[in-house]
Design a protein around this motif. Structure first.
Motif, PDB file in Angstrom:
ATOM      1  N   SER A  31      33.467  57.560  85.570  1.00 27.71           N
ATOM      2  CA  SER A  31      32.370  57.463  86.541  1.00 27.71           C
ATOM      3  C   SER A  31      32.400  58.635  87.527  1.00 27.71           C
ATOM      4  CB  SER A  31      32.416  56.132  87.280  1.00 27.71           C
ATOM      5  OG  SER A  31      33.540  56.068  88.121  1.00 27.71           O
ATOM      6  N   ALA A  32      33.589  59.126  87.871  1.00 25.20           N
ATOM      7  CA  ALA A  32      33.674  60.283  88.771  1.00 25.20           C
ATOM      8  C   ALA A  32      33.111  61.534  88.113  1.00 25.20           C
ATOM      9  CB  ALA A  32      35.119  60.511  89.201  1.00 25.20           C
ATOM     10  N   VAL A  33      33.434  61.736  86.849  1.00 26.31           N
ATOM     11  CA  VAL A  33      32.921  62.915  86.138  1.00 26.31           C
ATOM     12  C   VAL A  33      31.405  62.812  85.973  1.00 26.31           C
ATOM     13  CG1 VAL A  33      32.930  64.113  83.906  1.00 26.31           C
ATOM     14  CG2 VAL A  33      35.086  63.430  84.971  1.00 26.31           C
ATOM     15  N   ILE A  34      30.920  61.650  85.549  1.00 24.97           N
ATOM     16  CA  ILE A  34      29.475  61.468  85.392  1.00 24.97           C
ATOM     17  C   ILE A  34      28.770  61.633  86.732  1.00 24.97           C
ATOM     18  CG2 ILE A  34      27.675  59.772  84.839  1.00 24.97           C
ATOM     19  CD1 ILE A  34      29.556  58.721  82.645  1.00 24.97           C
ATOM     20  N   VAL A  49      28.290  59.590  94.985  1.00 25.87           N
ATOM     21  CA  VAL A  49      28.988  58.483  95.636  1.00 25.87           C
ATOM     22  C   VAL A  49      28.542  57.147  95.046  1.00 25.87           C
ATOM     23  CG1 VAL A  49      29.354  57.311  97.837  1.00 25.87           C
ATOM     24  CG2 VAL A  49      29.347  59.805  97.740  1.00 25.87           C
ATOM     25  N   TYR A  50      27.245  56.972  94.843  1.00 24.66           N
ATOM     26  CA  TYR A  50      26.742  55.718  94.286  1.00 24.66           C
ATOM     27  C   TYR A  50      27.308  55.453  92.883  1.00 24.66           C
ATOM     28  CZ  TYR A  50      23.281  55.758  98.035  1.00 24.66           C
ATOM     29  OH  TYR A  50      22.664  55.782  99.255  1.00 24.66           O
ATOM     30  N   ILE A  51      27.363  56.476  92.061  1.00 25.60           N
ATOM     31  CA  ILE A  51      27.863  56.302  90.697  1.00 25.60           C
ATOM     32  C   ILE A  51      29.354  55.980  90.703  1.00 25.60           C
ATOM     33  CG2 ILE A  51      28.271  57.512  88.511  1.00 25.60           C
ATOM     34  CD1 ILE A  51      25.550  58.904  88.969  1.00 25.60           C
ATOM     35  N   VAL A  52      30.118  56.651  91.568  1.00 25.55           N
ATOM     36  CA  VAL A  52      31.545  56.357  91.661  1.00 25.55           C
ATOM     37  C   VAL A  52      31.765  54.932  92.181  1.00 25.55           C
ATOM     38  CG1 VAL A  52      33.698  56.979  92.824  1.00 25.55           C
ATOM     39  CG2 VAL A  52      32.257  58.758  91.857  1.00 25.55           C
ATOM     40  N   LEU A  53      30.984  54.504  93.163  1.00 25.62           N
ATOM     41  CA  LEU A  53      31.106  53.138  93.676  1.00 25.62           C
ATOM     42  C   LEU A  53      30.714  52.101  92.617  1.00 25.62           C
ATOM     43  CD1 LEU A  53      29.813  53.498  97.341  1.00 25.62           C
ATOM     44  CD2 LEU A  53      32.158  53.140  96.558  1.00 25.62           C
ATOM     45  N   ALA A  54      29.713  52.414  91.825  1.00 20.99           N
ATOM     46  CA  ALA A  54      29.335  51.510  90.732  1.00 20.99           C
ATOM     47  C   ALA A  54      30.460  51.428  89.698  1.00 20.99           C
ATOM     48  CB  ALA A  54      28.042  51.978  90.074  1.00 20.99           C
ATOM     49  N   GLY A  55      31.083  52.547  89.387  1.00 24.19           N
ATOM     50  CA  GLY A  55      32.226  52.542  88.468  1.00 24.19           C
ATOM     51  C   GLY A  55      33.389  51.751  89.030  1.00 24.19           C
TER      52      GLY A  55
END
Length: 102
Positions: A31-34, A49-55
């Motif tokens: 998720s961090a890479v994406i 930030v949103y994608i990392v939090l979702a991951g």
């Protein structure tokens, strides 16, 4: 009402802990890479930030509860051995004197 909570299994074996940790780290890394690549492409750090939090939320949902996949290798405990007499066995006392260090 408390009996409902007592029936929920809360243990996880050692191999299950290792698997949960690997899944957690893998989801966070992916998720961090994406999130970084997507945020870089659209020039918005907020989406990263949103994608990392979702991951993080997905990984918590998959790894924090003790799912049955994490309880496949239970430890074989030794059976309880009853004492031969009714009196408890006393351990020998350690009578050796220890040197004091100054």
């Amino acid at each position: 009402m408390l009996s409902i909570f007592k029936s929920i299994p809360t243990h996880m074996d050692y191999k299950g802990q290792k698997l949960a940790e690997q899944i957690f780290q893998g989801i966070i890394l992916i998720s961090a890479v994406i999130g970084f690549v997507y945020g870089l492409l659209i020039q918005q750090f907020g989406w990263t930030v949103y994608i990392v939090l979702a991951g993080f939320a997905v990984s918590c949902l998959l790894t924090l509860p003790p799912w049955p996949i994490y309880r496949r290798n239970p430890l074989p405990w030794q059976p309880v051995v009853a004492e031969p007499s009714g009196e408890p066995i006393q351990k020998p006392q350690d009578n050796t004197k220890r040197k004091k260090h100054k």
